[in-house]
Design an enzyme around this catalytic site. Structure first.
Site, mmCIF file in Angstrom:
data_model
loop_
_atom_site.group_PDB
_atom_site.id
_atom_site.type_symbol
_atom_site.label_atom_id
_atom_site.label_comp_id
_atom_site.label_asym_id
_atom_site.label_seq_id
_atom_site.Cartn_x
_atom_site.Cartn_y
_atom_site.Cartn_z
ATOM 1 N N LYS A 188 -9.164 47.436 -40.146
ATOM 2 C CA LYS A 188 -8.543 48.074 -38.962
ATOM 3 C C LYS A 188 -7.622 47.063 -38.085
ATOM 4 C CE LYS A 188 -9.798 48.999 -34.801
ATOM 5 N NZ LYS A 188 -8.451 49.296 -34.284
ATOM 6 N N GLU A 262 -14.356 35.806 -33.772
ATOM 7 C CA GLU A 262 -13.435 34.629 -33.269
ATOM 8 C C GLU A 262 -12.546 35.491 -32.036
ATOM 9 O OE1 GLU A 262 -13.464 31.951 -34.411
ATOM 10 O OE2 GLU A 262 -14.508 32.561 -36.361
ATOM 11 N N CYS A 296 -4.223 32.771 -28.727
ATOM 12 C CA CYS A 296 -5.557 32.395 -28.468
ATOM 13 C C CYS A 296 -5.586 30.838 -27.952
ATOM 14 C CB CYS A 296 -6.746 32.977 -29.458
ATOM 15 S SG CYS A 296 -6.005 32.256 -30.922
ATOM 16 N N GLU A 396 -9.590 34.129 -18.981
ATOM 17 C CA GLU A 396 -8.379 34.039 -19.977
ATOM 18 C C GLU A 396 -7.537 35.121 -19.618
ATOM 19 O OE1 GLU A 396 -8.562 36.055 -23.756
ATOM 20 O OE2 GLU A 396 -7.791 34.205 -24.663
#
Ligand code: NAP
Length: 495
Positions: A188, A262, A296, A396
């Site tokens: 997906k 992750e 990231c 973040e």
């Protein structure tokens, strides 16, 4: 501009519709509805229409993968490897075309997009070779009539869920090791950049993958997510995305489902007093602003020693103000749009928070003038006088926002760099071997860079985070990237 006032413009032309790929066939969703993949540089353009899949479609994908497993795990490994290699050739041959699509759906520059397709091909080739020598061990023991050995076996159905920022290379580093070790896959992609993942699936299918071995399904996480992660038929979930979503999936899966999560980062760059300041500025810009700050592993905190802070900051701001912002299809652009309307809203929100918490040195404005009016463009923001407690230092942001934090010593810099719930990547700029050695040992990060950007990782080296950046039990990439997709069986054989 207030984020809530972002308007949805009229659409340009009718876009191509893409199906799911389930049990060897391209199919439309039973829901009968689609969603739009929109160009963030010009939101009037729909890059493609994708299936807004339902729970039932997701169930079909899981069942298809389950049915294909027995046959695929017994398929000769040389045949599995050949399929990966032919798929790599397909990606390489079509890299120019696919790169344009990637730029149009995600916003990164054409050069970065092409690099991502070439790198994904490299990943397929790497696992085609490494997978063929990834086996078990034999164990010395006393009985001359017996042989004791272990073998590595596939898990079964694996679900791969991926984000929009690297919509080909992240799926490639999950799907290639899963397939070569004999698993079947439900894939997906992100709903915000599904076309590049579609091209990866297409490369494997045209290379001869038997039906059901790889199932590609699009749809909003809330509609398809629970079925493809919580089904007891799914033996493993490999996910890359935000920490919130990763934690939610990790908690929801059955006890026996293996997970590889992750997740996010708040990556520091330490600039020591002995650093080459021009190089340190380049590390900050390349690490923090390439991909419009949406990596990231992107640098978001810069911890600078007090004696060089002014010189470093002056050079940083001057260079950032000279960067060219624009559509990634136009050669020479340094910074593209933010990838989604949601990301634009998040980044503008954090810039407002930053203005209240710290001192804005430059940038932080939404661009709306000619050439920018239909895109998600923001000028890179640099904040100074940032302290550890501030939200822009802790959360973040995932955008072109840099926070400069003054430090008094190496120990102070290290303590502040480690004072975060995340542990993905970290870098130091220094000429001192003592700092290099200590930093490598003491920094809490899965990727440690010395005089290199926090971003970037090799196909053949392990990759993953510590702390809240990863479940950390298994690494991705490199040879160890095969481990997650296999289980060890020990056999005692006497004749
Ligand atoms: P996201 O919102 O967490 O989504 C990632 C993927 O997970 C998408 O396919 C999303 O589907 C799906 N998803 C979300 N919630 C789900 C659920 N409950 N069940 C099943 N699937 C679910 O992340 P993003 O905004 O795409 O990507 C940005 C994030 O990824 C950042 O936090 C970044 O740090 C992280 N990231 C980490 C790495 C790494 O290697 N550590 C690499 C790249 C990016 P929909 O698109 O349909 O919502």
């Amino acid at each position: 501009m207030n984020a809530s006032t972002i308007a949805v413009p009229p659409r340009l032309a009718t876009a191509q519709e893409f199906g799911n790929y389930i049990n060897g066939e391209i199919v439309v969703s039973r829901s009968g509805t689609t969603f739009d993949d929109v160009n963030p540089a010009d939101t009037r353009e729909i890059v493609g229409r994708f299936q807004a899949s339902s729970k039932e479609d997701a169930q079909d994908a899981v069942e298809s993968a389950a049915a294909a497993f027995e046959s695929w795990r017994k398929t000769p490994i040389s045949k599995r490897a050949k399929i990966l290699t032919v798929a790599a050739e397909y990606l390489e041959a079509n890299a120019d075309t696919f790169a344009r699509e990637l730029t149009r759906e995600e916003g990164k520059s054409l050069a970065l997009a092409k690099d991502e397709f070439m790198r994904s091909a490299q990943t397929l080739r790497f696992y085609a070779v490494e997978g063929q020598s990834f086996g078990g061990e034999t164990f010395p023991q006393d009985d001359p009539e017996m042989t004791v050995f272990s073998q590595r076996e596939p898990l079964g159905v694996v679900t791969a869920i991926t984000p929009w920022n690297f919509p080909v290379s992240i799926p490639a580093r999950k799907i290639a090791p899963a397939l070569i070790t004999g698993n079947t896959v439900v894939f997906k992609p992100s709903s915000d950049a599904p076309l590049s993942g579609y091209r990866l699936a297409e490369s494997l299918i045209q290379a001869g993958l038997p039906k059901g071995v790889l199932n590609f399904i699009t749809g909003r996480a809330g509609d398809v997510g629970p079925t493809i992660t919580e089904s007891r038929v799914v033996r493993a979930v490999t996910f890359t995305g935000s920490t919130g979503a990763g934690e939610q999936i990790h908690r929801a899966v059955p006890l026996t489902t293996r997970t590889q999560m992750e997740m996010g980062g708040k990556n520091p760059l330490i600039v020591m007093e002995d650093a080459d300041l021009d190089k340190a500025v380049d590390l900050a810009i390349k690490g923090g602003l390439s991909l419009t700050g949406q990596a990231c592993t992107g640098t978001s905190r810069i911890l600078v020693m007090a004696p060089v802070k002014k010189a470093f900051t002056d050079r940083l701001v001057a260079k950032i103000q000279a960067l060219k912002i624009g559509n990634g299809l136009v050669p020479g652009m340094d910074i593209g749009p933010l990838a989604t309307a949601k990301q634009l809203e998040t980044v503008l929100g954090y810039i407002e928070i930053g203005k209240r918490e710290a001192k804005l040195l430059c940038g932080g404005e939404r661009l709306t003038g000619e050439g920018y009016e239909y895109g998600h463009y923001v000028t890179p923001a640099v904040f100074t006088e940032v302290t550890q407690q501030m939200r822009i230092a802790r959360e973040e942001i995932f955008g072109p926002v840099l926070a400069i934090i003054e430090v008094a010593s190496y120990a102070d810099a290290l303590a502040k760099a480690n004072d975060t719930e995340y542990g993905l990547a970290a870098a130091i700029a220094t000429r001192n071997p003592r700092y290099m050695h200590d930093f490598a040992n003491d920094i809490q990060a899965g990727s440690v860079k010395i005089n290199r950007t926090t971003t970037g990782n090799l196909v053949n080296a392990p990759f993953g985070g510590l702390k809240m950046s990863s479940t950390s039990t298994f690494r991705e990439s490199g040879r160890v990237g095969l481990e997650f997709f296999t289980q060890v069986k020990t056999i005692y054989r006497a004749c």
